[in-house]
Design an enzyme around this catalytic site. Structure first.
Site, mmCIF file in Angstrom:
data_model
loop_
_atom_site.group_PDB
_atom_site.id
_atom_site.type_symbol
_atom_site.label_atom_id
_atom_site.label_comp_id
_atom_site.label_asym_id
_atom_site.label_seq_id
_atom_site.Cartn_x
_atom_site.Cartn_y
_atom_site.Cartn_z
ATOM 1 N N ARG A 94 0.051 -9.592 13.452
ATOM 2 C CA ARG A 94 -0.542 -8.517 12.629
ATOM 3 C C ARG A 94 -1.482 -9.102 11.586
ATOM 4 O O ARG A 94 -2.531 -8.532 11.286
ATOM 5 C CB ARG A 94 0.567 -7.701 11.942
ATOM 6 N N ARG A 98 -9.239 0.876 9.696
ATOM 7 C CA ARG A 98 -8.738 -0.476 9.915
ATOM 8 C C ARG A 98 -9.731 -1.342 10.668
ATOM 9 O O ARG A 98 -9.427 -2.484 11.002
ATOM 10 C CB ARG A 98 -7.474 -0.389 10.729
ATOM 11 N N ARG A 146 11.762 -6.538 4.063
ATOM 12 C CA ARG A 146 11.684 -5.070 4.082
ATOM 13 C C ARG A 146 12.793 -4.476 4.960
ATOM 14 O O ARG A 146 13.061 -4.960 6.053
ATOM 15 C CB ARG A 146 10.321 -4.615 4.608
ATOM 16 N N LYS A 170 0.839 -1.214 0.000
ATOM 17 C CA LYS A 170 0.000 0.000 0.000
ATOM 18 C C LYS A 170 0.869 1.257 0.000
ATOM 19 O O LYS A 170 0.650 2.177 -0.785
ATOM 20 C CB LYS A 170 -0.915 0.029 1.249
ATOM 21 N N ARG A 197 11.948 -2.962 10.640
ATOM 22 C CA ARG A 197 10.904 -2.401 11.501
ATOM 23 C C ARG A 197 10.647 -3.365 12.656
ATOM 24 O O ARG A 197 10.577 -4.574 12.450
ATOM 25 C CB ARG A 197 9.610 -2.231 10.675
HETATM 26 P P1 AP5 Z 1 4.987 -1.661 1.704
HETATM 27 O O1 AP5 Z 1 4.639 -0.752 0.593
HETATM 28 O O2 AP5 Z 1 5.823 -1.135 2.826
HETATM 29 O O3 AP5 Z 1 3.663 -2.389 2.242
HETATM 30 P P2 AP5 Z 1 2.456 -1.856 3.123
HETATM 31 O O4 AP5 Z 1 1.223 -2.473 2.605
HETATM 32 O O5 AP5 Z 1 2.507 -0.360 3.217
HETATM 33 O O6 AP5 Z 1 2.840 -2.560 4.491
HETATM 34 P P3 AP5 Z 1 2.816 -2.099 6.012
HETATM 35 O O7 AP5 Z 1 3.432 -3.236 6.788
HETATM 36 O O8 AP5 Z 1 3.445 -0.741 6.205
HETATM 37 O O9 AP5 Z 1 1.316 -2.042 6.299
HETATM 38 P P4 AP5 Z 1 0.634 -2.184 7.616
HETATM 39 O O10 AP5 Z 1 -0.731 -1.863 7.204
HETATM 40 O O11 AP5 Z 1 0.781 -3.425 8.380
HETATM 41 O O12 AP5 Z 1 1.458 -1.193 8.578
HETATM 42 P P5 AP5 Z 1 1.252 0.305 8.992
HETATM 43 O O13 AP5 Z 1 2.554 0.963 8.886
HETATM 44 O O14 AP5 Z 1 0.070 0.898 8.298
HETATM 45 O O15 AP5 Z 1 5.724 -2.945 1.066
HETATM 46 C C1 AP5 Z 1 6.207 -3.992 1.906
HETATM 47 C C2 AP5 Z 1 7.575 -4.471 1.364
HETATM 48 O O16 AP5 Z 1 7.375 -5.083 0.090
HETATM 49 C C3 AP5 Z 1 8.597 -3.342 1.122
HETATM 50 O O17 AP5 Z 1 9.863 -3.834 1.399
HETATM 51 C C4 AP5 Z 1 8.458 -3.031 -0.394
HETATM 52 O O18 AP5 Z 1 9.669 -2.535 -0.940
HETATM 53 C C5 AP5 Z 1 8.096 -4.396 -0.948
HETATM 54 N N1 AP5 Z 1 7.183 -4.349 -2.101
HETATM 55 C C6 AP5 Z 1 6.158 -3.479 -2.315
HETATM 56 N N2 AP5 Z 1 5.511 -3.782 -3.458
HETATM 57 C C7 AP5 Z 1 6.137 -4.891 -3.961
HETATM 58 C C8 AP5 Z 1 5.934 -5.697 -5.131
HETATM 59 N N3 AP5 Z 1 4.954 -5.434 -6.001
HETATM 60 N N4 AP5 Z 1 6.767 -6.744 -5.348
HETATM 61 C C9 AP5 Z 1 7.760 -7.025 -4.462
HETATM 62 N N5 AP5 Z 1 8.015 -6.303 -3.348
HETATM 63 C C10 AP5 Z 1 7.197 -5.247 -3.101
HETATM 64 O O19 AP5 Z 1 0.834 0.145 10.506
HETATM 65 C C11 AP5 Z 1 1.755 -0.307 11.483
HETATM 66 C C12 AP5 Z 1 1.053 -0.374 12.836
HETATM 67 O O20 AP5 Z 1 0.564 0.927 13.206
HETATM 68 C C13 AP5 Z 1 -0.187 -1.284 12.898
HETATM 69 O O21 AP5 Z 1 0.162 -2.633 13.128
HETATM 70 C C14 AP5 Z 1 -0.935 -0.660 14.071
HETATM 71 O O22 AP5 Z 1 -0.348 -1.021 15.300
HETATM 72 C C15 AP5 Z 1 -0.703 0.826 13.882
HETATM 73 N N6 AP5 Z 1 -1.740 1.440 13.033
HETATM 74 C C16 AP5 Z 1 -1.579 1.981 11.781
HETATM 75 N N7 AP5 Z 1 -2.757 2.432 11.312
HETATM 76 C C17 AP5 Z 1 -3.678 2.191 12.284
HETATM 77 C C18 AP5 Z 1 -5.071 2.404 12.371
HETATM 78 N N8 AP5 Z 1 -5.792 2.967 11.361
HETATM 79 N N9 AP5 Z 1 -5.713 2.010 13.525
HETATM 80 C C19 AP5 Z 1 -5.023 1.458 14.539
HETATM 81 N N10 AP5 Z 1 -3.704 1.200 14.506
HETATM 82 C C20 AP5 Z 1 -3.031 1.564 13.379
#
Ligand code: AP5
Length: 209
Positions: free
Chosen positions: A165, A85, A121, A13, A154
């Site tokens: 997660r 979420r 990552r 994403k 991370r």
């Molecule tokens: P990346 O683009 O980083 O993936 P992502 O979907 O953004 O993954 P996240 O782990 O950041 O999402 P998440 O939703 O768990 O975490 P968030 O930070 O929002 O890509 C992943 C990897 O793959 C990278 O290395 C990239 O280079 C690679 N890649 C990308 N596309 C590719 C492809 N096509 N082919 C190959 N490789 C590829 O949230 C973290 C924490 O924050 C949560 O667990 C929670 O505790 C809290 N939080 C965040 N939002 C909320 C909310 N709304 N409510 C409550 N808690 C929240």
């Protein structure tokens, strides 16, 4: 455009949101990034959020809703990455939006590939750049090729936290797929293949809206 990016941890994403931001200048509101920034700066929000993130739990709705409603004020074009979420956050979003959403983009990918993306990552603690050991390595090896800081894993990308997660995602976030499908807002984009390939499919989907 007013978009929500929905999908499991590691689906890509953030990678796709940053591309749209670079090409179209839309504001990305990524709740995970904002929470990590608050932790790095040791703000009261960061202090409250830290333990939840480390355990792979969702941060309480009240904290996250407040960040999002502050950032959304007056914005006409945005991408919400990682929010809502759960159903309570989705209902909150509906109540605070000044303009309706154009679409909710649901990125779909097998769990095996999600785990491969998360385990490879590497992130830059200084400028926030995101790399992957295989699919998007830094040209400087262990260092960021934009600002030279040493890359890190991370905290919540450790295998035991990743499993949790994914469970939290299945239980609390995945029900939003049907929620937005019922509102005719859901658009499904396959997240398989290269980041370029996913971006092309995403653009085709957006052009069709
Ligand atoms: P990346 O683009 O980083 O993936 P992502 O979907 O953004 O993954 P996240 O782990 O950041 O999402 P998440 O939703 O768990 O975490 P968030 O930070 O929002 O890509 C992943 C990897 O793959 C990278 O290395 C990239 O280079 C690679 N890649 C990308 N596309 C590719 C492809 N096509 N082919 C190959 N490789 C590829 O949230 C973290 C924490 O924050 C949560 O667990 C929670 O505790 C809290 N939080 C965040 N939002 C909320 C909310 N709304 N409510 C409550 N808690 C929240």
């Amino acid at each position: 455009m007013r978009l929500v990016f929905l999908g499991a941890p590691g689906v890509g994403k953030g990678t796709q949101a940053r591309r749209l931001q670079e090409e179209y200048g839309w504001t990305v509101i990524a709740t995970g990034d904002l929470l990590r920034q608050a932790i790095a700066e040791n703000t009261p929000l960061g202090q409250q959020a830290k333990a939840y993130i480390q355990r792979g739990e969702l941060v309480p709705d009240t904290l996250v809703n407040q960040i999002v409603s502050e950032r959304l004020q007056g914005l006409e074009h945005f991408i919400l990455d990682g929010y809502p979420r759960n159903l309570a956050q989705a209902e909150m979003l509906e109540s605070i939006l000044s303009y309706p959403l154009d679409a909710v983009i649901y990125f779909e990918l097998d769990e095996e590939e999600l785990i491969a993306r998360l385990s490879g990552r590497r992130v830059c603690p200084k400028c926030g750049a995101v790399f992957h050991l295989q699919s998007n390595p830094s040209k400087e090896g262990d260092r960021c090729d934009r600002c030279s800081a040493e890359l890190v894993i991370r905290d919540d990308d450790r295998p035991e936290t990743v499993r949790h997660r994914l469970k939290v995602y299945r239980e609390q976030t995945a029900p939003l797929i049907d929620y937005y499908r019922q509102r005719s807002l859901l658009r499904v984009v396959s997240a398989e293949g290269t980041p370029d390939g996913v971006y092309q499919r995403l653009l085709e989907t957006l052009h069709a809206i």
